[in-house]
Enzyme design. Structure first.
Site, PDB file in Angstrom:
ATOM      1  N   GLY A  13       0.806  -1.418   0.073  1.00  9.68           N
ATOM      2  CA  GLY A  13       0.188   0.075   0.103  1.00  9.68           C
ATOM      3  C   GLY A  13       0.794   1.327   0.072  1.00  9.68           C
ATOM      4  O   GLY A  13       0.910   2.088   0.841  1.00  9.68           O
ATOM      5  N   ALA A  14       1.701   1.345  -1.008  1.00 14.49           N
ATOM      6  CA  ALA A  14       2.463   2.776  -0.993  1.00 14.49           C
ATOM      7  C   ALA A  14       1.881   3.715  -2.271  1.00 14.49           C
ATOM      8  O   ALA A  14       2.991   4.527  -2.603  1.00 14.49           O
ATOM      9  CB  ALA A  14       3.957   2.203  -1.227  1.00 14.49           C
ATOM     10  N   SER A  15       0.972   3.560  -2.845  1.00 10.09           N
ATOM     11  CA  SER A  15       0.806   4.191  -3.945  1.00 10.09           C
ATOM     12  C   SER A  15       0.212   5.754  -3.394  1.00 10.09           C
ATOM     13  O   SER A  15       0.045   6.679  -4.217  1.00 10.09           O
ATOM     14  CB  SER A  15      -0.621   3.683  -4.436  1.00 10.09           C
ATOM     15  OG  SER A  15      -1.700   3.439  -3.909  1.00 10.09           O
ATOM     16  N   SER A  38      -3.665  -1.195  -4.530  1.00  4.09           N
ATOM     17  CA  SER A  38      -4.745  -2.199  -4.873  1.00  4.09           C
ATOM     18  C   SER A  38      -5.465  -1.577  -6.129  1.00  4.09           C
ATOM     19  O   SER A  38      -5.661  -2.412  -7.015  1.00  4.09           O
ATOM     20  CB  SER A  38      -5.583  -1.965  -3.541  1.00  4.09           C
ATOM     21  OG  SER A  38      -6.795  -1.870  -4.022  1.00  4.09           O
ATOM     22  N   ASN A  91       1.914  -2.134   5.517  1.00  5.80           N
ATOM     23  CA  ASN A  91       1.429  -0.891   5.727  1.00  5.80           C
ATOM     24  C   ASN A  91      -0.097  -0.559   4.991  1.00  5.80           C
ATOM     25  O   ASN A  91      -0.749   0.251   5.467  1.00  5.80           O
ATOM     26  CB  ASN A  91       2.158   0.134   5.225  1.00  5.80           C
ATOM     27  CG  ASN A  91       1.754   1.394   4.891  1.00  5.80           C
ATOM     28  OD1 ASN A  91       1.513   2.207   5.924  1.00  5.80           O
ATOM     29  ND2 ASN A  91       1.185   1.813   3.815  1.00  5.80           N
ATOM     30  N   SER A 143      -1.893   1.103  14.930  1.00  3.30           N
ATOM     31  CA  SER A 143      -2.287   2.492  15.213  1.00  3.30           C
ATOM     32  C   SER A 143      -2.512   2.726  16.784  1.00  3.30           C
ATOM     33  O   SER A 143      -2.606   1.729  17.399  1.00  3.30           O
ATOM     34  CB  SER A 143      -3.646   2.637  14.792  1.00  3.30           C
ATOM     35  OG  SER A 143      -4.552   3.818  15.058  1.00  3.30           O
ATOM     36  N   TYR A 156     -11.570  -1.356  13.112  1.00  4.20           N
ATOM     37  CA  TYR A 156     -10.434  -1.024  13.022  1.00  4.20           C
ATOM     38  C   TYR A 156      -9.353  -1.249  14.118  1.00  4.20           C
ATOM     39  O   TYR A 156      -8.261  -1.660  14.117  1.00  4.20           O
ATOM     40  CB  TYR A 156     -10.459   0.397  12.452  1.00  4.20           C
ATOM     41  CG  TYR A 156      -9.209   1.208  12.029  1.00  4.20           C
ATOM     42  CD1 TYR A 156      -8.611   0.973  10.696  1.00  4.20           C
ATOM     43  CD2 TYR A 156      -8.458   1.997  13.049  1.00  4.20           C
ATOM     44  CE1 TYR A 156      -7.439   1.643  10.367  1.00  4.20           C
ATOM     45  CE2 TYR A 156      -7.442   2.555  12.580  1.00  4.20           C
ATOM     46  CZ  TYR A 156      -6.711   2.387  11.541  1.00  4.20           C
ATOM     47  OH  TYR A 156      -5.743   3.051  11.005  1.00  4.20           O
ATOM     48  N   LYS A 160      -6.107  -3.416  14.428  1.00  6.18           N
ATOM     49  CA  LYS A 160      -4.792  -2.815  14.854  1.00  6.18           C
ATOM     50  C   LYS A 160      -4.277  -3.429  16.140  1.00  6.18           C
ATOM     51  O   LYS A 160      -3.043  -3.562  16.266  1.00  6.18           O
ATOM     52  CB  LYS A 160      -4.965  -1.454  14.888  1.00  6.18           C
ATOM     53  CG  LYS A 160      -5.376  -0.651  13.515  1.00  6.18           C
ATOM     54  CD  LYS A 160      -4.044  -0.800  12.519  1.00  6.18           C
ATOM     55  CE  LYS A 160      -4.654  -0.382  11.062  1.00  6.18           C
ATOM     56  NZ  LYS A 160      -3.518  -0.522  10.250  1.00  6.18           N
ATOM     57  N   ILE A 189      -2.306  11.198  11.508  1.00  2.55           N
ATOM     58  CA  ILE A 189      -1.231  11.468  10.338  1.00  2.55           C
ATOM     59  C   ILE A 189      -2.206  12.058   9.044  1.00  2.55           C
ATOM     60  O   ILE A 189      -3.076  11.276   8.789  1.00  2.55           O
ATOM     61  CB  ILE A 189      -0.539  10.231  10.026  1.00  2.55           C
ATOM     62  CG1 ILE A 189       0.121   9.590  11.087  1.00  2.55           C
ATOM     63  CG2 ILE A 189       0.439  10.681   8.751  1.00  2.55           C
ATOM     64  CD1 ILE A 189       1.122  10.257  11.883  1.00  2.55           C
TER      65      ILE A 189
HETATM   66  P1  NAP Z   1      -4.405   5.803   2.659  1.00  2.00           P
HETATM   67  O1  NAP Z   1      -3.581   7.172   2.426  1.00  2.00           O
HETATM   68  O2  NAP Z   1      -5.691   5.543   2.591  1.00  2.00           O
HETATM   69  O3  NAP Z   1      -3.480   4.687   1.902  1.00  2.00           O
HETATM   70  C1  NAP Z   1      -3.931   3.292   1.963  1.00  2.00           C
HETATM   71  C2  NAP Z   1      -2.854   2.575   1.006  1.00  2.00           C
HETATM   72  O4  NAP Z   1      -3.252   1.014   1.311  1.00  2.00           O
HETATM   73  C3  NAP Z   1      -2.985   3.149  -0.449  1.00  2.00           C
HETATM   74  O5  NAP Z   1      -1.720   2.765  -1.004  1.00  2.00           O
HETATM   75  C4  NAP Z   1      -3.955   1.603  -0.774  1.00  2.00           C
HETATM   76  O6  NAP Z   1      -3.885   1.506  -2.276  1.00  2.00           O
HETATM   77  C5  NAP Z   1      -3.511   0.705   0.052  1.00  2.00           C
HETATM   78  N1  NAP Z   1      -4.538  -0.457   0.009  1.00  2.00           N
HETATM   79  C6  NAP Z   1      -5.902  -0.514   0.398  1.00  2.00           C
HETATM   80  N2  NAP Z   1      -6.263  -1.509   0.509  1.00  2.00           N
HETATM   81  C7  NAP Z   1      -5.464  -2.434  -0.096  1.00  2.00           C
HETATM   82  C8  NAP Z   1      -5.208  -3.676  -0.609  1.00  2.00           C
HETATM   83  N3  NAP Z   1      -6.361  -4.594  -0.238  1.00  2.00           N
HETATM   84  N4  NAP Z   1      -4.091  -4.407  -0.963  1.00  2.00           N
HETATM   85  C9  NAP Z   1      -2.995  -3.679  -1.231  1.00  2.00           C
HETATM   86  N5  NAP Z   1      -2.981  -2.305  -0.830  1.00  2.00           N
HETATM   87  C10 NAP Z   1      -4.066  -1.875  -0.310  1.00  2.00           C
HETATM   88  O7  NAP Z   1      -3.846   5.412   4.197  1.00  2.00           O
HETATM   89  P2  NAP Z   1      -2.658   5.793   5.284  1.00  2.00           P
HETATM   90  O8  NAP Z   1      -3.101   6.990   6.022  1.00  2.00           O
HETATM   91  O9  NAP Z   1      -1.295   6.200   4.531  1.00  2.00           O
HETATM   92  O10 NAP Z   1      -2.353   4.517   6.118  1.00  2.00           O
HETATM   93  C11 NAP Z   1      -1.545   3.660   5.866  1.00  2.00           C
HETATM   94  C12 NAP Z   1      -1.343   2.732   7.079  1.00  2.00           C
HETATM   95  O11 NAP Z   1      -1.204   3.487   8.194  1.00  2.00           O
HETATM   96  C13 NAP Z   1      -2.878   1.965   7.158  1.00  2.00           C
HETATM   97  O12 NAP Z   1      -2.615   0.672   7.563  1.00  2.00           O
HETATM   98  C14 NAP Z   1      -3.471   2.782   8.470  1.00  2.00           C
HETATM   99  O13 NAP Z   1      -4.438   1.916   9.215  1.00  2.00           O
HETATM  100  C15 NAP Z   1      -2.322   3.077   9.102  1.00  2.00           C
HETATM  101  N6  NAP Z   1      -2.510   4.362  10.050  1.00  2.00           N
HETATM  102  C16 NAP Z   1      -2.920   5.474   9.440  1.00  2.00           C
HETATM  103  C17 NAP Z   1      -3.105   6.559  10.354  1.00  2.00           C
HETATM  104  C18 NAP Z   1      -3.567   8.009   9.943  1.00  2.00           C
HETATM  105  O14 NAP Z   1      -3.624   8.915  10.787  1.00  2.00           O
HETATM  106  N7  NAP Z   1      -3.452   8.137   8.574  1.00  2.00           N
HETATM  107  C19 NAP Z   1      -3.105   6.325  11.810  1.00  2.00           C
HETATM  108  C20 NAP Z   1      -2.628   5.159  12.171  1.00  2.00           C
HETATM  109  C21 NAP Z   1      -2.460   4.112  11.284  1.00  2.00           C
HETATM  110  P3  NAP Z   1      -4.773   2.235  -3.583  1.00  2.00           P
HETATM  111  O15 NAP Z   1      -4.407   3.539  -3.531  1.00  2.00           O
HETATM  112  O16 NAP Z   1      -4.537   1.402  -4.856  1.00  2.00           O
HETATM  113  O17 NAP Z   1      -6.145   1.998  -2.954  1.00  2.00           O
END
Ligand code: NAP
Length: 248
Positions: A13-15, A38, A91, A143, A156, A160, A189
């Site tokens: 999930g690094a897009s 994804s 991730n 998280s 969620y 986590k 974040i």
């Molecule tokens: P985001 O901006 O929504 O990005 C999510 C990433 O995961 C995207 O690259 C997406 O790909 C990919 N993804 C989703 N479903 C997938 C699947 N089935 N297979 C492969 N890839 C998939 O989220 P983020 O905020 O960067 O969060 C990243 C991680 O950190 C997550 O695990 C989240 O729970 C955790 N986290 C985030 C926060 C926060 O405040 N943002 C806080 C705590 C923990 P597509 O673009 O192709 O959909």
């Protein structure tokens, strides 16, 4: 010599968001980066190009982290393309928030499958390689919500918290083979995931954070850098809170 020079890293999930930030920072420190997405193909290919421009090997793979078979195939492909895997960062994640009273079964199952079962899929697929190398670092993106819970996020939070139990168990199972497994617990974040929240809620979160700001993907990437590199050679089974002091 750069901190991650010559290391092969795979990030799910690094897009966009945190994963994208990790990929960029890791490439700056010399790592070769394999990463998945994804559905966001265009941003993924754009990132691949950007990373190659930094002078490292990089490749984007479309792969659903919730699929056991696709994860196995992915690791085979990455091994063929990169020749080895030193670091796995689990991730990929989603939210489907609702109060328990209104949460449908599908919303519970899909969050557990994508956030938690994916960690099993990927770790299992990569462990043979790391066992053979007698070296590896696995980092799971948990998280603060997995540590303290959150109303409206039973699915969620369960996923986590499950990642933390998984992390500690893998650390115990694989420590004797020099494979380390740690989790990061980000706080708030600023990414697309949190952009869905209304501004009033976000302002409330920011005010409650001792450092008085939301985190950036780079804040999380820098913590990953430590856990991925040999600087953390004696650290395993830990949960590193990167939350501006939120849980203090
Ligand atoms: P985001 O901006 O929504 O990005 C999510 C990433 O995961 C995207 O690259 C997406 O790909 C990919 N993804 C989703 N479903 C997938 C699947 N089935 N297979 C492969 N890839 C998939 O989220 P983020 O905020 O960067 O969060 C990243 C991680 O950190 C997550 O695990 C989240 O729970 C955790 N986290 C985030 C926060 C926060 O405040 N943002 C806080 C705590 C923990 P597509 O673009 O192709 O959909």
């Amino acid at each position: 010599m750069k901190l991650l020079e010559g290391k092969n890293v795979i990030i799910t999930g690094a897009s966009r968001g945190i994963g994208r930030g990790i990929a960029q920072v890791f490439a700056d420190y010399g790592a070769n980066v394999a990463f998945t997405y994804s559905s966001s193909e265009a941003p993924a290919l754009e990132l691949e190009k950007e990373l190659i421009g930094k002078g490292v090997t990089a490749k984007a793979y479309k792969s659903n982290a919730a699929s056991y078979d696709q994860s196995e195939q992915l690791i085979e492909n990455v091994l063929e393309d990169f020749g080895g895997i030193d670091v796995l960062i689990n991730n990929a994640g989603i939210t489907k928030d609702n109060l328990l009273m209104r949460m449908g079964e599908e919303d519970f199952d899909s969050v557990i499958e994508i956030n938690l079962k994916s960690v099993f899929n990927m770790t299992k697929a990569v462990q043979r390689t790391m066992l053979k190398q007698r070296k590896g670092s696995i980092i799971n993106m948990s998280s603060v919500v997995g540590v303290k819970g959150n109303a409206g996020q039973t699915n969620y939070a369960a996923s986590k918290a499950g990642m933390i139990g998984f992390t500690k168990s893998v650390a115990l199972e694989l420590g004797s083979r020099n494979i380390r497994c740690n989790a990061i617990a980000p706080g708030f974040i600023e990414t697309e995931m949190t952009a869905k929240l209304d501004e009033k809620t976000v302002q409330g979160w920011r005010e409650g954070i001792p450092l008085k700001r939301g985190g950036t993907p780079e804040d999380i990437a820098n913590a990953c850098l430590f856990l991925a590199s040999d600087l953390s050679a004696y650290v395993t089974g830990q949960v590193l809170n990167v939350d501006g002091g939120m849980l203090t």
